[in-house]
Structures are given as structure tokens and as C-alpha cells.
Design an enzyme around this catalytic site. Structure first.
Site, short mmCIF file in Angstrom:
data_model
loop_
_atom_site.label_atom_id
_atom_site.label_comp_id
_atom_site.label_asym_id
_atom_site.label_seq_id
_atom_site.Cartn_x
_atom_site.Cartn_y
_atom_site.Cartn_z
N ASP A 9 0.88 -1.15 0.00
CA ASP A 9 0.00 0.00 0.00
C ASP A 9 0.93 1.22 0.00
OD1 ASP A 9 -2.25 1.70 0.49
OD2 ASP A 9 -1.73 1.71 2.62
N ASP A 11 -0.13 5.04 0.90
CA ASP A 11 -0.41 6.00 1.98
C ASP A 11 -0.40 5.29 3.33
OD1 ASP A 11 -0.87 8.27 0.29
OD2 ASP A 11 -2.79 7.39 -0.27
N GLY A 46 -7.55 3.83 2.61
CA GLY A 46 -7.72 2.80 1.57
C GLY A 46 -8.99 2.99 0.75
N ARG A 49 -11.57 8.70 -3.08
CA ARG A 49 -11.86 10.10 -2.72
C ARG A 49 -13.36 10.33 -2.53
NH1 ARG A 49 -9.17 13.84 -7.02
NH2 ARG A 49 -7.48 12.38 -6.59
N SER A 118 -5.06 5.64 -4.63
CA SER A 118 -4.88 7.09 -4.77
C SER A 118 -4.47 7.47 -6.18
CB SER A 118 -3.80 7.58 -3.80
OG SER A 118 -3.48 8.93 -4.12
N ASN A 120 -3.17 10.13 -6.79
CA ASN A 120 -1.93 10.90 -6.62
C ASN A 120 -0.72 9.99 -6.43
OD1 ASN A 120 -2.86 13.79 -6.49
ND2 ASN A 120 -4.17 12.90 -4.91
N ASP A 172 -1.66 -0.55 6.09
CA ASP A 172 -1.80 0.11 7.39
C ASP A 172 -3.25 0.29 7.80
OD1 ASP A 172 -2.28 2.09 5.38
OD2 ASP A 172 -2.14 3.60 6.96
C1 BG6 Z 1 -5.78 5.90 -0.30
C2 BG6 Z 1 -5.88 6.63 1.01
O1 BG6 Z 1 -4.50 5.42 -0.48
O2 BG6 Z 1 -6.12 6.77 -1.38
C3 BG6 Z 1 -7.25 7.26 1.15
O3 BG6 Z 1 -5.65 5.71 2.07
C4 BG6 Z 1 -7.54 8.15 -0.04
O4 BG6 Z 1 -7.29 7.99 2.35
C5 BG6 Z 1 -7.42 7.34 -1.31
O5 BG6 Z 1 -8.84 8.71 0.06
C6 BG6 Z 1 -7.69 8.15 -2.57
O6 BG6 Z 1 -6.68 9.08 -2.76
P1 BG6 Z 1 -6.70 10.26 -3.80
O7 BG6 Z 1 -5.27 10.78 -3.74
O8 BG6 Z 1 -7.02 9.67 -5.14
O9 BG6 Z 1 -7.69 11.24 -3.34
MG MG Z 2 -2.83 3.08 3.64
#
Ligand code: BG6
Ligand code: MG
Length: 218
Positions: A9, A11, A46, A49, A118, A120, A172
Site C-alpha cells: 500500500d 499511503d 484505503g 476520494r 490514490s 496521486n 496500514d
Molecule cells: C488511499 C488513502 O491510499 O487513497 C485514502 O488511504 C484516499 O485515504 C485514497 O482517500 C484516494 O486518494 P486520492 O489521492 O485519489 O484522493
Molecule cells: Mg494506507
């Protein structure tokens, strides 16, 4: 079993961006006059958004307050805040033990992947100087289901060409542990607040990731 792949994972495992997600959601929640604390934040780990925002709305009994368009605009605002916060990341922010584990895996011919929902993730990995270090990074925009659905872990295993039963997943969050177990993989939990399913191995921090132990799961 002899481990053939480590699936990480991002984040909260490779880097502590969970605190930035929290800060960004908190700023938005404050602006909207909504309750949001660490306990609710735990449930967003996890989770995509939009689903994260819906959980915040549910907790506040505000499921009907915004149209789909408004919700999209608000989560974009949260993401703009998050993108500002991750600009501060440098290679020194990779959590302890991660690079060493990836290097040892490479030397031993064990594959590595990143399973993050994510969007990002590529930017975060670049900021850490780790963009080219993994054999595969899942593309969150192509994954339909957030954790606890196993989809993203299965996508990684398939891309690596490794059977799920020979993969070790590292997470996590509770939703992530459930996703790993549902994928039929061995689950390592990093400081997980367990509310239902237990990881197969529980570690207090990434500094405790032990290549020798993880490369050969009894
Ligand atoms: C996960 C995080 O990795 O990504 C979440 O644990 C988050 O908290 C999710 O909401 C989506 O991320 P992003 O960057 O696409 O908004
Ligand atoms: Mg995580």
C-alpha cells in the site's frame, strides 16, 4: 511458502501521507461546519476520494445536502489542498525499512508492486524518488472498486504474473487488510487499528519489516 511478490500500500506504508489526507479533509469539513476526527479518518484509509467524502457526509447525517456536481467540486477542492501538502515531500520522507525491503527483494528476484487507490500515487512516488523502483504500480483510475474489495491487489498480482497465494500484501488500514485477505494473500499489518479481520502478521512500524522473515512465510 517462498514469497514471490511484495505488494505495498502507499499511503501510510511507503510514506505517511495519511496525515495530509486527514488535514485536507479536516479543512474541508471545518469549512462545511461538519464533524471530522481521527476516528472517522481511520475509516477513510484505503477508500476512494468520493467514497471518503460520502462517509464524512454519512457521519454528519448530510447525505442529501449536496448534488453529485457539488460533491465533485468539493472533493476536487480537498484534492487541491492535498496536492499542495504533498509538494513538501522529499526522498527523506519514505518510511524506514521500505527502501531496504524493495532492494532486498530485487536482489532476491522477488517482484514488487504498489497497490494504492490514490490517483496521486505516481506524484507521491516521484516526490520520494521511488517512481521507477517497483515492478508495477497499479493505475487507480482503472480500478473500479476501493478496498476492502480485493481488486487492486489482484490486478497487481496478475500484472506481475504471480499467484495471489505467493504474494505478501503490506497495509496500514483495516480496509486494506480485508482486501489482501480477500485476494488470498498473506497480510502484514503496519500499526493497524483492527476492528474486524486481523492481519497474519502485525508490526508496530515499517522499521520492523524483516526481509528474511517475509521472504519465507511459514
Ligand atoms: C488511499 C488513502 O491510499 O487513497 C485514502 O488511504 C484516499 O485515504 C485514497 O482517500 C484516494 O486518494 P486520492 O489521492 O485519489 O484522493
Ligand atoms: Mg494506507
Amino acid at each position: 511458502m517462498k514469497t514471490k511478490a511484495f505488494i505495498f500500500d502507499l499511503d501510510g506504508v511507503i510514506v505517511d501521507t495519511a496525515k495530509f489526507h486527514f488535514q485536507a479533509w479536516k479543512m474541508l469539513a471545518d469549512e462545511l461546519g461538519m464533524e471530522f476526527d481521527e476516528e472517522v479518518n481511520e475509516r477513510l484509509k484505503g477508500v476512494s476520494r468520493m467514497r471518503s467524502f460520502e462517509i464524512i457526509l454519512e457521519v454528519n447525517g448530510a447525505m442529501e445536502r449536496f448534488t453529485e456536481e457539488e460533491k465533485t467540486a468539493l472533493i476536487t477542492k480537498k484534492n487541491d489542498l492535498y496536492v499542495e501538502l504533498i509538494k513538501t515531500l522529499t526522498p527523506a520522507d519514505a518510511l524506514p525499512g521500505i527502501e531496504a525491503l524493495v532492494n532486498s527483494a530485487k536482489a532476491a528476484g522477488i517482484k514488487t508492486a504498489v497497490a494504492s487507490v490514490s490517483k496521486n500515487a505516481p506524484a507521491v512516488l516521484s516526490a520520494l524518488g521511488l517512481a521507477d523502483r517497483f515492478d508495477y504500480v497499479a493505475d487507480a483510475s482503472k480500478v473500479k472498486n476501493s478496498k476492502p474489495d480485493p481488486e487492486i491487489f489482484l490486478v497487481c498480482a496478475e500484472a506481475l504474473g504471480i499467484a495471489p497465494s505467493e504474494c505478501v500484501g503490506i497495509e496500514d488500514a483495516q480496509a486494506g487488510i480485508e482486501a489482501i485477505k480477500a485476494a488470498g494473500m498473506y497480510a502484514v499489518g503496519i500499526n493497524v487499528t483492527v476492528t474486524s479481520l486481523e492481519p497474519d502478521m502485525h508490526l508496530a512500524s515499517t522499521a520492523e519489516l524483516d526481509f528474511t522473515k517475509l521472504s519465507e512465510i511459514a
